[in-house]
Design a protein around this motif. Structure first.
Motif, PDB file in Angstrom:
ATOM      1  N   VAL A 153       0.875  -1.171   0.000  1.00 43.34           N
ATOM      2  CA  VAL A 153       0.000   0.000   0.000  1.00 43.34           C
ATOM      3  C   VAL A 153       0.913   1.223   0.000  1.00 43.34           C
ATOM      4  CG1 VAL A 153      -1.777   1.261   1.249  1.00 43.34           C
ATOM      5  CG2 VAL A 153      -1.777  -1.242   1.280  1.00 43.34           C
ATOM      6  N   SER A 159       3.294   0.457   3.190  1.00 45.47           N
ATOM      7  CA  SER A 159       2.856  -0.479   4.223  1.00 45.47           C
ATOM      8  C   SER A 159       2.304  -1.718   3.521  1.00 45.47           C
ATOM      9  CB  SER A 159       1.807   0.159   5.129  1.00 45.47           C
ATOM     10  OG  SER A 159       0.691   0.568   4.388  1.00 45.47           O
ATOM     11  N   TYR A 160       1.978  -2.725   4.299  1.00 43.56           N
ATOM     12  CA  TYR A 160       1.520  -3.990   3.744  1.00 43.56           C
ATOM     13  C   TYR A 160       0.288  -4.441   4.501  1.00 43.56           C
ATOM     14  CZ  TYR A 160       6.270  -3.751   2.063  1.00 43.56           C
ATOM     15  OH  TYR A 160       7.426  -3.317   1.484  1.00 43.56           O
ATOM     16  N   GLU A 161      -0.799  -4.716   3.787  1.00 45.68           N
ATOM     17  CA  GLU A 161      -2.004  -5.249   4.412  1.00 45.68           C
ATOM     18  C   GLU A 161      -1.675  -6.601   5.018  1.00 45.68           C
ATOM     19  OE1 GLU A 161      -5.005  -3.855   4.774  1.00 45.68           O
ATOM     20  OE2 GLU A 161      -4.317  -2.043   3.760  1.00 45.68           O
ATOM     21  N   ARG A 167       0.241  -5.606   9.470  1.00 44.13           N
ATOM     22  CA  ARG A 167       0.045  -4.663  10.570  1.00 44.13           C
ATOM     23  C   ARG A 167      -0.302  -5.413  11.838  1.00 44.13           C
ATOM     24  NH1 ARG A 167      -3.705  -0.532   7.140  1.00 44.13           N
ATOM     25  NH2 ARG A 167      -2.096   0.084   5.691  1.00 44.13           N
TER      26      ARG A 167
END
Length: 64
Positions: free
Chosen positions: A47, A58-60, A63
């Motif tokens: 993302v 970032s990465y789904e 998190r």
């Protein structure tokens, strides 16, 4: 006539793999970004968000 926006763009995120921290090649198309780590084989859809300090990646699912 040339295209104003190419169909896809290729980038490399230094140390961008969330699994092994290797450089992560990312292709951005009209459907969004996708990346495959050449070192460990991680496959995902980073993302990418534009912030006042630049790009945030970032990465789904990664998190906490």
């Amino acid at each position: 006539m040339t295209e104003a926006h190419p169909a896809s763009r290729d980038f490399t995120i230094p140390e961008g793999c969330p699994v092994c921290a290797a450089d992560l090649p990312v292709r951005v198309t009209a459907s969004g970004p996708s990346g495959v780590c050449k070192h460990c084989g991680w496959l995902g859809r980073p993302v990418i968000t534009v912030t006042h300090r630049g790009l945030s990646v970032s990465y789904e699912g990664a998190r906490a």
